[in-house]
Design a protein around this motif. Structure first.
Motif, PDB file in Angstrom:
ATOM      1  N   THR A 270       0.842  -1.191   0.000  1.00  0.00           N
ATOM      2  CA  THR A 270       0.000   0.000   0.000  1.00  0.00           C
ATOM      3  C   THR A 270       0.882   1.248   0.000  1.00  0.00           C
ATOM      4  O   THR A 270       1.805   1.366   0.819  1.00  0.00           O
ATOM      5  CB  THR A 270      -0.925  -0.005   1.231  1.00  0.00           C
ATOM      6  N   ALA A 271       0.613   2.149  -0.922  1.00  0.00           N
ATOM      7  CA  ALA A 271       1.442   3.347  -1.062  1.00  0.00           C
ATOM      8  C   ALA A 271       0.635   4.455  -1.734  1.00  0.00           C
ATOM      9  O   ALA A 271      -0.435   4.224  -2.310  1.00  0.00           O
ATOM     10  CB  ALA A 271       2.706   3.040  -1.867  1.00  0.00           C
ATOM     11  N   LEU A 272       1.183   5.669  -1.657  1.00  0.00           N
ATOM     12  CA  LEU A 272       0.577   6.853  -2.273  1.00  0.00           C
ATOM     13  C   LEU A 272       1.646   7.627  -3.009  1.00  0.00           C
ATOM     14  O   LEU A 272       2.761   7.790  -2.512  1.00  0.00           O
ATOM     15  CB  LEU A 272      -0.064   7.738  -1.198  1.00  0.00           C
ATOM     16  N   GLN A 273       1.319   8.098  -4.202  1.00  0.00           N
ATOM     17  CA  GLN A 273       2.264   8.924  -4.941  1.00  0.00           C
ATOM     18  C   GLN A 273       1.531  10.111  -5.559  1.00  0.00           C
ATOM     19  O   GLN A 273       0.394   9.986  -6.042  1.00  0.00           O
ATOM     20  CB  GLN A 273       2.972   8.117  -6.032  1.00  0.00           C
ATOM     21  N   PHE A 274       2.211  11.274  -5.523  1.00  0.00           N
ATOM     22  CA  PHE A 274       1.651  12.498  -6.092  1.00  0.00           C
ATOM     23  C   PHE A 274       2.292  12.773  -7.448  1.00  0.00           C
ATOM     24  O   PHE A 274       3.513  12.679  -7.603  1.00  0.00           O
ATOM     25  CB  PHE A 274       1.904  13.683  -5.162  1.00  0.00           C
ATOM     26  N   GLU A 275       1.465  13.143  -8.409  1.00  0.00           N
ATOM     27  CA  GLU A 275       1.926  13.503  -9.742  1.00  0.00           C
ATOM     28  C   GLU A 275       1.584  14.972  -9.998  1.00  0.00           C
ATOM     29  O   GLU A 275       0.425  15.376  -9.899  1.00  0.00           O
ATOM     30  CB  GLU A 275       1.259  12.635 -10.804  1.00  0.00           C
ATOM     31  N   LEU A 276       2.591  15.772 -10.325  1.00  0.00           N
ATOM     32  CA  LEU A 276       2.377  17.187 -10.619  1.00  0.00           C
ATOM     33  C   LEU A 276       1.753  17.324 -12.002  1.00  0.00           C
ATOM     34  O   LEU A 276       2.354  16.948 -13.012  1.00  0.00           O
ATOM     35  CB  LEU A 276       3.703  17.943 -10.553  1.00  0.00           C
ATOM     36  N   SER A 277       0.521  17.856 -12.050  1.00  0.00           N
ATOM     37  CA  SER A 277      -0.189  17.999 -13.326  1.00  0.00           C
ATOM     38  C   SER A 277       0.151  19.319 -14.013  1.00  0.00           C
ATOM     39  O   SER A 277       0.455  19.343 -15.199  1.00  0.00           O
ATOM     40  CB  SER A 277      -1.703  17.936 -13.101  1.00  0.00           C
ATOM     41  N   TYR A 278       0.076  20.405 -13.275  1.00  0.00           N
ATOM     42  CA  TYR A 278       0.482  21.697 -13.849  1.00  0.00           C
ATOM     43  C   TYR A 278       0.758  22.701 -12.731  1.00  0.00           C
ATOM     44  O   TYR A 278       0.364  22.513 -11.583  1.00  0.00           O
ATOM     45  CB  TYR A 278      -0.561  22.246 -14.828  1.00  0.00           C
ATOM     46  N   ILE A 279       1.476  23.765 -13.114  1.00  0.00           N
ATOM     47  CA  ILE A 279       1.785  24.861 -12.201  1.00  0.00           C
ATOM     48  C   ILE A 279       1.088  26.114 -12.740  1.00  0.00           C
ATOM     49  O   ILE A 279       1.242  26.465 -13.911  1.00  0.00           O
ATOM     50  CB  ILE A 279       3.300  25.094 -12.084  1.00  0.00           C
ATOM     51  N   ASN A 280       0.336  26.756 -11.871  1.00  0.00           N
ATOM     52  CA  ASN A 280      -0.434  27.939 -12.268  1.00  0.00           C
ATOM     53  C   ASN A 280      -0.002  29.107 -11.386  1.00  0.00           C
ATOM     54  O   ASN A 280      -0.618  29.430 -10.387  1.00  0.00           O
ATOM     55  CB  ASN A 280      -1.933  27.671 -12.122  1.00  0.00           C
ATOM     56  N   MET A 281       1.110  29.742 -11.785  1.00  0.00           N
ATOM     57  CA  MET A 281       1.628  30.890 -11.055  1.00  0.00           C
ATOM     58  C   MET A 281       0.939  32.164 -11.558  1.00  0.00           C
ATOM     59  O   MET A 281       0.442  32.213 -12.688  1.00  0.00           O
ATOM     60  CB  MET A 281       3.138  31.004 -11.268  1.00  0.00           C
ATOM     61  N   PRO A 282       0.916  33.201 -10.714  1.00  0.00           N
ATOM     62  CA  PRO A 282       0.332  34.472 -11.180  1.00  0.00           C
ATOM     63  C   PRO A 282       1.032  34.950 -12.448  1.00  0.00           C
ATOM     64  O   PRO A 282       2.252  35.133 -12.480  1.00  0.00           O
ATOM     65  CB  PRO A 282       0.597  35.426 -10.008  1.00  0.00           C
ATOM     66  N   GLY A 283       0.272  35.092 -13.502  1.00  0.00           N
ATOM     67  CA  GLY A 283       0.813  35.591 -14.758  1.00  0.00           C
ATOM     68  C   GLY A 283       1.347  34.535 -15.687  1.00  0.00           C
ATOM     69  O   GLY A 283       1.702  34.828 -16.837  1.00  0.00           O
ATOM     70  N   SER A 284       1.442  33.292 -15.262  1.00  0.00           N
ATOM     71  CA  SER A 284       1.937  32.229 -16.140  1.00  0.00           C
ATOM     72  C   SER A 284       1.454  30.879 -15.632  1.00  0.00           C
ATOM     73  O   SER A 284       1.183  30.702 -14.447  1.00  0.00           O
ATOM     74  CB  SER A 284       3.472  32.250 -16.201  1.00  0.00           C
ATOM     75  N   SER A 285       1.346  29.944 -16.560  1.00  0.00           N
ATOM     76  CA  SER A 285       0.971  28.577 -16.186  1.00  0.00           C
ATOM     77  C   SER A 285       1.643  27.611 -17.147  1.00  0.00           C
ATOM     78  O   SER A 285       1.969  27.954 -18.285  1.00  0.00           O
ATOM     79  CB  SER A 285      -0.549  28.399 -16.219  1.00  0.00           C
ATOM     80  N   LYS A 286       1.858  26.398 -16.665  1.00  0.00           N
ATOM     81  CA  LYS A 286       2.502  25.380 -17.497  1.00  0.00           C
ATOM     82  C   LYS A 286       1.981  24.007 -17.098  1.00  0.00           C
ATOM     83  O   LYS A 286       1.908  23.683 -15.920  1.00  0.00           O
ATOM     84  CB  LYS A 286       4.026  25.418 -17.337  1.00  0.00           C
ATOM     85  N   SER A 287       1.621  23.215 -18.114  1.00  0.00           N
ATOM     86  CA  SER A 287       1.145  21.856 -17.867  1.00  0.00           C
ATOM     87  C   SER A 287       2.332  20.904 -17.799  1.00  0.00           C
ATOM     88  O   SER A 287       3.273  20.988 -18.599  1.00  0.00           O
ATOM     89  CB  SER A 287       0.189  21.411 -18.976  1.00  0.00           C
ATOM     90  N   TYR A 288       2.290  19.998 -16.833  1.00  0.00           N
ATOM     91  CA  TYR A 288       3.317  18.965 -16.698  1.00  0.00           C
ATOM     92  C   TYR A 288       2.730  17.573 -16.906  1.00  0.00           C
ATOM     93  O   TYR A 288       3.417  16.577 -16.716  1.00  0.00           O
ATOM     94  CB  TYR A 288       3.988  19.040 -15.334  1.00  0.00           C
ATOM     95  N   ALA A 289       1.448  17.519 -17.266  1.00  0.00           N
ATOM     96  CA  ALA A 289       0.845  16.228 -17.585  1.00  0.00           C
ATOM     97  C   ALA A 289       1.586  15.638 -18.776  1.00  0.00           C
ATOM     98  O   ALA A 289       1.885  16.337 -19.752  1.00  0.00           O
ATOM     99  CB  ALA A 289      -0.636  16.389 -17.897  1.00  0.00           C
ATOM    100  N   THR A 290       1.927  14.369 -18.725  1.00  0.00           N
ATOM    101  CA  THR A 290       2.745  13.758 -19.764  1.00  0.00           C
ATOM    102  C   THR A 290       2.218  12.381 -20.100  1.00  0.00           C
ATOM    103  O   THR A 290       1.355  11.829 -19.418  1.00  0.00           O
ATOM    104  CB  THR A 290       4.213  13.687 -19.308  1.00  0.00           C
ATOM    105  N   THR A 291       2.736  11.828 -21.171  1.00  0.00           N
ATOM    106  CA  THR A 291       2.377  10.488 -21.611  1.00  0.00           C
ATOM    107  C   THR A 291       3.654   9.652 -21.684  1.00  0.00           C
ATOM    108  O   THR A 291       4.774  10.186 -21.654  1.00  0.00           O
ATOM    109  CB  THR A 291       1.713  10.514 -22.989  1.00  0.00           C
TER     110      THR A 291
END
Length: 672
Positions: A270-291
Motif C-alpha cells: 500500500t502506497a501513495l504517490q503524487f503527480e504534478l499535473s500543472y503549475i499555475n503561477m500568477p501571470g503564467s501557467s505550465k502543464s506537466y501532464a505527460t504520456t
C-alpha cells in the motif's frame, strides 16, 4: 467467556503500548524495549513502531522551488533475522546543474542494560558511507551500530531536492508490521497534483488549507542623496498564498507476507504517490501532464541515449570481420550477441543511460547496463537488423503508477524477425538468446524506434522452460532403490543451473543437489554445457534412496515417483491478495522405469489421470503401465502463463492439491 477475556487483555495490552509510546525522536520507552514479540504478529522479525514523512515546498530567490522532506523512522528488532532492518539506503539524484542534498542525519540504537536502564549508541561516521551507482545517482548507506535482539533503532534526516517533478512515493506498508505511519504533504496553491494509490488497504487522505506568507528581500542603490553615492537600501515584501496540506494517519498496518512465487512485493504494498499535473503561477501557467510517448522521446533525445545508438566507428572493423560471409539474420544476431557477451563485463550498475559512453566502455571492456545493451543495439542496427532499445523497470524498482522518466531503470535490446521479437540482455553471462533473468521481467517494456516512436512490448516469454527427467531404478532386497537419473534443462531452467552450479566445485554441487531430496544420496554426477550457451544443460547422476518405500504386513508400498514426487503444497494461504509470479512458463516431463524385485507381484497401481486448471493455465497428466516385472510412469506438468492473477488462486491451490495427492499414491506389491 475465556475467549472474550483474552481478547480484552490483548486489546488493553496493545492499547497500553500505543498510548505509552512517545513519537518524538530520542524518546524511546522502556516498555518498547521490553517487548519480546509483536503483539499482533508474533512471527515478525522486526516492526516499524513509527514512520513519519513530512514534505513541503520552499522557495529561494536564488534557486527557486525546492522540495524538502523530513524522514523519521523507529524500528523494533525482535530476532537476529530482523537485523537487516537496521540498515537503510537513501537515494540522492543529480543532473548537470542540480542535486539532492542530505542534511541532519542522526541515528541511535537503544537497548536495556543489565541493570535495566535504557542505553543508547549513536550512529557515527563509520556507519555511513556513499556509493556512486551511476553519474545521476548516489546512494547513502546507513548501518546502525550495536544492533542486538530486542533493541530499537531510530534515525532521521532531511532531503532538499530541486527535482520537484519527481516526488517519491509515500510507503504505508512493508513486509513487517507498521504500528503507526504519518504522512504530511504540503503544497502551494500554484501546484496542482493528482494522487495515485496502490495496494488494497484502504486509507483516507485528509486535506487542510491555510494561508502561508513568504517574505522576499530586495536590495537597491539609493541615488537620491548628494553626490549620488549609491547607498545600499534593503526593502522587503510579503507574498501571501494558500497552502494545501494532505494528511494520512494509519495505525496497525499488517505486514504484506511473502508467499510462494511472489515476484516483487513492493509492486503490491500500500502506497501513495503524487503527480504534478500543472503549475499555475500568477501571470503564467505550465502543464506537466505527460504520456509514456513523451517520456520515451525525452529519454531518446538525451545524448547519453539516442546519440550513443548512432555511434559505430569504434566497432566497424570488428563487426565486419565477425559477420564476414554471414547473411542469415538469425546467425547475425547469434554472432553479435555472443561477441558482446564475451567481450563486455557488466559493472553491476543499472541504468538506461550510458555511464562510460559506448566507445569508452567498448575500449575498457566493461560498463553499466546502458553502456552494454545500447552498444548491442547499435551493432545489430549496423548489421541491418531491425533492432531497438527497450526500457524496463526491474522488479526491485517496481511498476510506475504514472508516466515518468523515473519509472525506468534498465534497458535491453530487441530484434524484430518474421517469427516474432527477440529480447536480449548482454549483461548476463549465463543467459541464452531470448532468455531474460527473472529480476527484469516486470510488467511490460517500452520499445523505442529510430524515429522516436515508442510502444509497449511484453517482457514475458511464451516459450516454456523445459525440465526433462528420465529415471531408471531397481528395487533392492533391503528396500532401498538404486538407479541412475538423466536430466535435461532448457530456457530459464538452463539459465538457473548455469548461474548456480558453474561456480561450485564438485562437492558443493552434490550438496546443493541433495538439499531438496529426502533420504536420497547422489554419486557420480556430471554436468554438460554449463559453459556452453545455446545448448541444453544436461545432468546425470547415480542415486540410492529409501524415500517412498514401506513394508506393511509383508506388502510393499512404493511411491512410483520416488524422490521426484512433490511433497508439499507451496500455496498455503487461504486467500491471496496479489498475483502469482512464476517468472516464465514451465513444463516438467518425467519418465520413471522401475524394475520390481523377484518374488513379488503387483497388487494395485494408481489410476491414470489427466486434469487441467483454468482456461489453459495449467495441466497435469499421469500415466502408469506394467510390462512383466517392470513399471513405467510418464508424468507431464505444465504452467502455461508466467503471471497468474489473484482471482485464479483458489483454482491454482486446488490444482496443486490434486497433483500432490496423485504423486504420493502408492504401488502395492505382494509376494507372488
Amino acid at each position: 467467556m475465556k475467549i472474550k477475556l483474552l481478547t480484552a487483555v490483548l486489546f488493553l495490552a496493545i492499547f497500553g503500548v500505543l498510548n505509552a509510546q512517545n513519537y518524538k525522536f530520542g524518546k524511546v520507552s522502556k516498555d518498547e524495549l521490553l517487548q519480546k514479540e509483536h503483539p499482533t504478529d508474533p512471527t515478525a522479525d522486526a516492526a516499524i513502531l513509527y514512520r513519519e514523512t513530512k514534505s513541503e515546498f520552499q522557495y529561494s530567490q536564488d534557486s527557486g522551488w525546492t522540495l524538502v522532506t523530513d524522514y523519521f523512522e523507529r524500528i523494533k528488532i525482535y530476532t537476529k533475522e530482523g537485523f537487516e532492518y537496521a540498515n537503510a539506503t537513501v537515494d540522492l539524484f543529480k543532473d548537470t546543474s542540480s542535486e539532492d542534498k542530505l542534511r541532519g542525519l542522526k541515528g541511535y540504537t537503544y537497548y536495556l542494560s543489565e541493570d535495566g536502564k535504557v542505553r543508547d549508541v549513536k550512529l557515527q561516521n563509520d556507519g555511513v558511507f556513499e556509493e556512486k551507482t551511476t553519474k545521476y545517482l548516489t546512494q547513502t548507506k546507513i548501518t546502525m551500530p550495536d544492533v542486538r535482539e530486542g533493541c530499537i533503532i531510530e534515525y532521521k534526516y532531511s532531503i532538499s531536492s530541486p527535482f520537484i517533478l519527481s516526488i517519491d512515493e509515500f510507503r504505508l506498508q512493508e513486509t513487517i508490521p507498521v504500528d503507526k505511519v504519518s504522512v504530511l504533504f504540503k503544497s502551494p496553491e500554484y501546484f496542482i497534483f493528482k494522487n495515485h494509490q496502490r495496494g488494497w488497504i484502504p486509507f483516507k487522505i485528509d486535506t487542510e488549507t491555510r494561508e502561508r506568507v513568504m517574505v522576499f528581500n530586495q536590495t537597491s542603490q539609493d541615488l537620491s542623496g548628494f553626490g549620488a553615492i549609491g547607498i545600499p537600501k534593503t526593502s522587503s515584501r510579503e507574498v501571501r498564498f494558500k497552502e494545501n496540506s494532505y494528511i494520512i494517519e494509519l495505525n496497525s498496518v499488517p505486514a504484506l507476507k511473502e508467499e510462494a512465487f511472489s515476484g516483487n512485493l513492493s509492486n503490491y504494498t500500500t502506497a501513495l504517490q503524487f503527480e504534478l499535473s500543472y503549475i499555475n503561477m500568477p501571470g503564467s501557467s505550465k502543464s506537466y501532464a505527460t504520456t509514456w510517448e513523451d517520456v520515451s522521446n525525452t529519454i531518446y533525445n538525451r545524448s547519453e541515449f539516442g546519440s550513443e545508438l548512432q555511434r559505430n566507428n569504434y566497432f566497424e572493423k570488428d563487426i565486419d570481420a565477425l559477420l564476414s560471409g554471414v547473411t542469415m539474420p538469425e546467425e547475425k544476431i547469434e554472432k553479435i550477441y555472443y561477441y558482446v557477451l564475451n567481450k563486455m563485463n557488466w559493472n553491476g550498475y543499472n541504468g538506461f543511460y550510458t555511464n562510460e559512453g559506448v566507445k569508452n566502455a567498448y575500449k575498457k571492456g566493461s560498463g553499466n547496463v546502458g553502456d552494454i545493451n545500447l552498444m548491442l543495439v547499435a551493432m545489430l542496427r549496423y548489421a541491418n537488423l531491425d533492432a531497438n532499445p527497450v526500457l524496463i523497470s526491474t522488479k526491485s524498482h517496481g511498476i510506475p503508477l504514472f508516466p515518468t522518466i523515473n519509472g525506468f531503470n534498465y534497458v535491453i535490446a530487441s530484434v524484430v524477425l518474421p517469427k516474432g521479437t527477440i529480447l536480449l540482455d548482454a549483461t548476463q553471462k549465463d543467459a541464452e538468446i531470448g532468455v531474460l533473468k527473472s529480476s527484469v521481467i516486470n510488467g511490460d517494456g517500452r520499445l523505442i524506434k529510430k524515429d522516436g516512436f515508442s510502444t509497449w512490448v511484453s517482457l514475458r516469454s511464451h516459450i516454456p522452460a523445459v525440465r526433462s527427467t528420465m529415471l531408471n531404478a531397481t528395487l533392492q532386497p533391503d528396500l532401498s532403490v538404486r538407479g541412475r537419473t538423466q536430466n535435461r534443462f532448457t530456457g530459464n531452467f538452463a539459465f538457473q543451473y548455469r548461474s548456480k552450479f558453474k561456480i561450485l566445485n564438485t562437492e558443493s554441487q552434490i550438496k546443493e543437489l541433495e538439499k531438496k531430496l529426502k533420504q536420497t544420496e547422489l554419486s557420480n554426477h556430471s554436468f554438460e554445457n554449463l559453459d556452453k550457451l545455446g545448448q541444453p544443460v544436461s545432468l546425470e547422476y547415480d542415486f540410492e534412496s529409501t524415500h517412498g518405500i514401506e513394508n506393511v504386513a509383508g506388502k510393499l508400498y512404493i511411491s512410483p515417483m520416488l524422490y521426484l514426487a512433490t511433497q508439499e503444497n507451496p500455496f498455503k494461504a487461504e486467500k491471496r491478495e496479489y498475483p502469482i509470479d512464476f517468472g516464465f512458463p514451465l513444463r516438467d516431463r518425467y519418465i520413471v522405469n522401475i524394475a520390481l524385485p523377484e518374488g513379488y507381484k503387483v497388487e494395485s497401481i494408481p489410476e491414470n489421470v489427466a486434469f487441467s486448471w483454468g482456461e489453459n493455465l495449467g495441466s497435469y497428466r499421469y500415466l502408469i503401465s506394467q510390462t512383466g516385472n517392470n513399471l513405467q510412469l510418464s508424468v507431464e506438468f505444465a504452467i502455461n502463463e508466467s503471471l497468474i492473477g489473484a482471482n485464479d488462486y483458489d483454482g491454482l491451490k486446488k490444482f496443486f492439491e490434486l497433483l500432490i495427492a496423485k504423486e504420493n499414491e502408492k504401488i502395492v506389491l505382494s509376494k507372488a
